[in-house]
Motif scaffolding. Structure first.
Motif, PDB file in Angstrom:
ATOM      1  N   ARG A 135     -10.784   0.111   2.452  1.00  0.00           N
ATOM      2  CA  ARG A 135      -9.641  -0.311   3.274  1.00  0.00           C
ATOM      3  C   ARG A 135     -10.114  -1.103   4.496  1.00  0.00           C
TER       4      ARG A 135
ATOM      5  N   GLY B 153      -3.385   1.530  -1.871  1.00  0.00           N
ATOM      6  CA  GLY B 153      -2.383   2.587  -1.977  1.00  0.00           C
ATOM      7  C   GLY B 153      -2.649   3.537  -3.123  1.00  0.00           C
TER       8      GLY B 153
ATOM      9  N   GLY C 229       5.185  -0.232  -6.601  1.00  0.00           N
ATOM     10  CA  GLY C 229       4.383  -1.086  -5.738  1.00  0.00           C
ATOM     11  C   GLY C 229       4.002  -2.385  -6.420  1.00  0.00           C
TER      12      GLY C 229
ATOM     13  N   ARG D 160      -5.679   5.813  -2.334  1.00  0.00           N
ATOM     14  CA  ARG D 160      -5.325   6.868  -1.389  1.00  0.00           C
ATOM     15  C   ARG D 160      -4.590   8.014  -2.093  1.00  0.00           C
ATOM     16  N   ARG D 161      -3.648   7.654  -2.967  1.00  0.00           N
ATOM     17  CA  ARG D 161      -2.884   8.691  -3.671  1.00  0.00           C
ATOM     18  C   ARG D 161      -3.785   9.482  -4.616  1.00  0.00           C
TER      19      ARG D 161
ATOM     20  N   GLY E  16      -2.877  -4.748  -1.241  1.00  0.00           N
ATOM     21  CA  GLY E  16      -2.382  -3.422  -0.915  1.00  0.00           C
ATOM     22  C   GLY E  16      -2.332  -2.471  -2.092  1.00  0.00           C
TER      23      GLY E  16
ATOM     24  N   SER F 128       2.820   1.571  -3.350  1.00  0.00           N
ATOM     25  CA  SER F 128       1.914   1.882  -4.459  1.00  0.00           C
ATOM     26  C   SER F 128       1.413   3.317  -4.370  1.00  0.00           C
ATOM     27  N   ARG F 129       1.270   3.808  -3.172  1.00  0.00           N
ATOM     28  CA  ARG F 129       0.881   5.214  -2.996  1.00  0.00           C
ATOM     29  C   ARG F 129       1.981   6.135  -3.518  1.00  0.00           C
TER      30      ARG F 129
ATOM     31  N   GLU G 119       0.824  -1.203   0.000  1.00  0.00           N
ATOM     32  CA  GLU G 119       0.000   0.000   0.000  1.00  0.00           C
ATOM     33  C   GLU G 119       0.863   1.259   0.000  1.00  0.00           C
ATOM     34  N   GLU G 120       1.857   1.304   0.878  1.00  0.00           N
ATOM     35  CA  GLU G 120       2.715   2.492   0.958  1.00  0.00           C
ATOM     36  C   GLU G 120       3.502   2.701  -0.329  1.00  0.00           C
TER      37      GLU G 120
END
Length: 376
Positions: free
Chosen positions: A278, A233, A81, A236-237, A229, A74-75, A71-72
């Motif tokens: 999520r 991610g 990611g 979110r971005r 994830g 890919s964001r 997730e992090e």
């Protein structure tokens, strides 16, 4: 005086690396693969070994840790990611004969393994203990940076198996000229009459040789844990970019988009959708993991995992569409992250894990119908 050092957790490492990814996204895309120095940084942090058995030097992480890392990353950059989630092929060492798995990590500790699960290869016997493998496999993300490649095949029309091939044994065809996820280097790979010892082939749909709960997950659930994830991610971005754009962009009447009722309503709808997706993923994963401690999670629990990951991807596509329609033609340029994420998630959604067939199987289970264990 002794100095005590602490090693970062996988999630801490992912957050640190992800902070630099937005500034390198155009480099990743134009280079059509993750750059060598970034691959080395991800390797050093152990992030290609999240699913690899601890007994073989891997992290054997729990699913929520794995999801958080992907997730992090890919964001920060969708292609990076994606490369990391597909690059979790070292987890398949849990299904390999123990002596073969130890030989792999003895030759290349913490190997980066990627590949293609589609059984496009064919094999014929080569003596008592080997096969000769021939085939061509598309969509092999990260193939140019991998140490080993997994390739699906059939022998004599039997059940699919996987072969583990050193990267030197395959030819890469430069085929990845696509709309999105351009930086994943998902080219075709080809093997021609390659001799593979039987101990380097395995059945990914059968029981693993390692006993940890991660390896009790049936095939599709194991895959979905790795995939989950990515939509979280990227979604979110996309919403973060959406918000930043409408706070400064004006419409033709010179009103800030953030001050228009339709954008205000859309932003809160997208925010709620991403947070809800999520929560659904985390709830489904926790339940699967709890049941897996004592055996195999029930078909219904695994179907809800599939449903949650499918829902997360549909949510991501929805918020990407909303953001692009609202933010206008200025977001069409290569320099605009929003258009890149829009393209990336449309491309990712074509993966079998996010497809309608996987969704149909999950629905069949929820309706009390039988589905083969490895497909749910």
């Amino acid at each position: 005086m002794s100095v005590t050092t602490t090693q970062s957790s996988p999630l801490e490492s992912a957050v640190r690396i992800a902070a630099d990814l937005p500034g390198r996204a155009l480099e990743v895309e134009s280079g059509r693969t993750v750059p060598a120095d970034l691959v080395a940084e991800l390797r050093d942090a152990g992030l290609f070994g999240l699913m690899a058995p601890a007994s073989l030097g891997g992290l054997e992480a729990d699913p929520l840790t794995l999801i958080g890392v992907v997730e992090e990353l890919s964001r920060g950059d969708a292609a990076t990611g994606w490369t990391v989630l597909i690059g979790q092929g070292a987890g398949y060492l849990a299904w390999l004969d123990r002596d073969a798995a130890e030989e792999v990590v003895g030759t290349r500790p913490a190997p980066l393994i990627t590949g293609s699960m589609a059984p496009h290869g064919s094999a014929v016997p080569s003596g008592d203990d080997a096969i000769r493998l021939t085939g061509r496999w598309p969509y092999t993300s990260g193939c140019s940076v991998a140490d080993y490649l997994v390739a699906g095949f059939r022998q004599d029309a039997g059940a699919p198996r996987f072969a583990l091939l050193p990267s030197a044994d395959v030819r890469i065809h430069d085929t990845w000229h696509v709309a999105g996820l351009r930086g994943t280097g998902s080219h075709d790979i080809e093997a021609t009459d390659v001799v593979v010892p039987q101990r380097f082939t395995f059945d990914p749909f059968g029981p693993a040789r390692e006993d940890g709960p991660l390896y009790r997950l049936p095939y599709m659930s194991y895959l979905l844990v790795a995939m989950a994830g990515f939509p979280l991610g990227t979604a979110r971005r996309i919403v973060d970019e959406y918000r930043d754009i409408v706070l400064v962009k004006r419409n033709t009447e010179r009103t800030l988009l953030a001050q228009t009722p339709i954008i205000q309503a859309e932003i809160v709808r997208c925010e709620a959708a991403v947070r809800s997706a999520r929560s659904f993923v985390h709830d489904a994963v926790r339940q699967v993991w709890a049941e897996t401690q004592d055996g195999i999670a029930s078909p219904r629990t695994r179907a809800l995992l599939t449903a949650s990951v499918q829902h997360a991807m549909r949510t991501t596509i929805d918020v990407a569409d909303s953001a692009m329609r609202a933010c206008g033609a200025s977001q069409l340029y290569d320099r605009a992250p929003l258009q890149r994420f829009f393209r990336d998630v449309q491309t990712a959604a074509q993966h079998i894990a996010f497809g309608l067939e996987a969704q149909r199987r999950a629905g069949s289970v929820l309706l009390g119908q039988d589905v083969p264990d490895f497909l749910i």
